[in-house]
Motif scaffolding. Structure first.
Motif, PDB file in Angstrom:
ATOM      1  N   ALA A  79       0.845  -1.027  -0.184  1.00 45.52           N
ATOM      2  CA  ALA A  79      -0.018  -0.040  -0.096  1.00 45.52           C
ATOM      3  C   ALA A  79       0.892   1.105  -0.054  1.00 45.52           C
ATOM      4  CB  ALA A  79      -0.930  -0.002   1.189  1.00 45.52           C
ATOM      5  N   PRO A  80       0.424   2.276  -0.777  1.00 42.63           N
ATOM      6  CA  PRO A  80       1.185   3.403  -1.000  1.00 42.63           C
ATOM      7  C   PRO A  80       0.729   4.488   0.211  1.00 42.63           C
ATOM      8  CG  PRO A  80      -0.183   3.476  -2.552  1.00 42.63           C
ATOM      9  CD  PRO A  80      -0.585   2.227  -1.993  1.00 42.63           C
ATOM     10  N   ALA A  81       1.360   5.676   0.317  1.00 46.16           N
ATOM     11  CA  ALA A  81       0.693   6.500   1.133  1.00 46.16           C
ATOM     12  C   ALA A  81      -0.682   6.947   0.900  1.00 46.16           C
ATOM     13  CB  ALA A  81       1.709   8.025   1.130  1.00 46.16           C
ATOM     14  N   GLY A  82      -1.501   7.251   1.705  1.00 48.68           N
ATOM     15  CA  GLY A  82      -2.881   7.413   1.660  1.00 48.68           C
ATOM     16  C   GLY A  82      -3.804   6.336   1.722  1.00 48.68           C
ATOM     17  N   PHE A  83      -3.299   5.222   1.668  1.00 40.37           N
ATOM     18  CA  PHE A  83      -3.980   4.027   1.803  1.00 40.37           C
ATOM     19  C   PHE A  83      -4.846   3.859   2.852  1.00 40.37           C
ATOM     20  CE2 PHE A  83      -4.298  -0.376   2.569  1.00 40.37           C
ATOM     21  CZ  PHE A  83      -5.073  -1.202   1.440  1.00 40.37           C
ATOM     22  N   ASP A  84      -4.220   4.088   3.990  1.00 38.56           N
ATOM     23  CA  ASP A  84      -4.952   4.010   5.362  1.00 38.56           C
ATOM     24  C   ASP A  84      -5.927   4.874   5.456  1.00 38.56           C
ATOM     25  OD1 ASP A  84      -3.082   1.931   6.046  1.00 38.56           O
ATOM     26  OD2 ASP A  84      -1.801   3.450   7.218  1.00 38.56           O
ATOM     27  N   SER A  85      -5.924   6.118   4.927  1.00 37.05           N
ATOM     28  CA  SER A  85      -7.157   7.082   4.912  1.00 37.05           C
ATOM     29  C   SER A  85      -8.134   7.133   3.885  1.00 37.05           C
ATOM     30  CB  SER A  85      -6.491   8.424   5.220  1.00 37.05           C
ATOM     31  OG  SER A  85      -5.746   8.734   4.034  1.00 37.05           O
ATOM     32  N   GLY A  86      -8.158   6.215   2.947  1.00 33.97           N
ATOM     33  CA  GLY A  86      -8.961   6.029   1.785  1.00 33.97           C
ATOM     34  C   GLY A  86     -10.243   5.407   2.267  1.00 33.97           C
ATOM     35  N   TYR A  87     -10.919   5.187   1.041  1.00 36.43           N
ATOM     36  CA  TYR A  87     -12.164   4.498   1.291  1.00 36.43           C
ATOM     37  C   TYR A  87     -12.042   2.978   0.628  1.00 36.43           C
ATOM     38  CZ  TYR A  87     -16.991   3.263   0.838  1.00 36.43           C
ATOM     39  OH  TYR A  87     -18.361   2.463   1.253  1.00 36.43           O
TER      40      TYR A  87
END
Length: 143
Positions: A79-87
């Motif tokens: 997972a790249p940056a932003g994955f954790d805060s995505g939908y």
């Protein structure tokens, strides 16, 4: 045993994502940025339209319209940056055509769906040409 009609392929390592190993996802930030860019694009082009007339866009204006945000598939480990805060849609919830249909119905209630490339994801899955969600066996489509 559960039937697996669809598989998810990681955009990072290009291998199949197993159950509980990853998700189909979209960045909320990218969606917000695209929506703001489209509003700006519309305002620029509508300013050129005389009052009372429908805006007509030329080819260059249409080419300048911001692209839809791309849904991605990643293993948790890729997972790249932003994955954790995505939908996220866990891949184990996208193993059958019925799953994909149910998620489509659910997502149609999201006001931001039109900012994404969901229609392209669906069509590429149906045609078997997808690289994110793709059939395990070649599909038989008649459109």
């Amino acid at each position: 045993m559960t039937i697996s009609e669809l598989k998810a392929v990681c955009d990072g390592c290009k291998t199949v994502v197993g159950s509980d190993e990853g998700a189909l996802w979209i960045s909320h930030q990218a969606v917000r940025e695209r929506e703001a860019a489209v509003r700006s694009w519309q305002a620029r082009n509508e300013a050129k339209t005389p009052p009372g007339q429908v805006p007509v866009h030329d080819y260059q204006e249409l080419m300048d319209c911001p692209d839809a945000v791309r849904w991605a598939v990643h293993h948790n480990a890729c997972a790249p940056a932003g994955f954790d805060s995505g939908y996220h849609v866990p891949v184990q919830q996208l193993r059958t055509w019925a799953d994909l249909t149910a998620w489509t119905a659910h997502l149609m209630g999201k006001v931001w769906l039109s900012a994404t490339d969901w229609p392209q994801l669906l069509e590429s899955a149906a045609r078997g040409s997808g690289t994110r969600i793709t059939p395990v066996s070649p599909p038989q489509v008649s459109f």
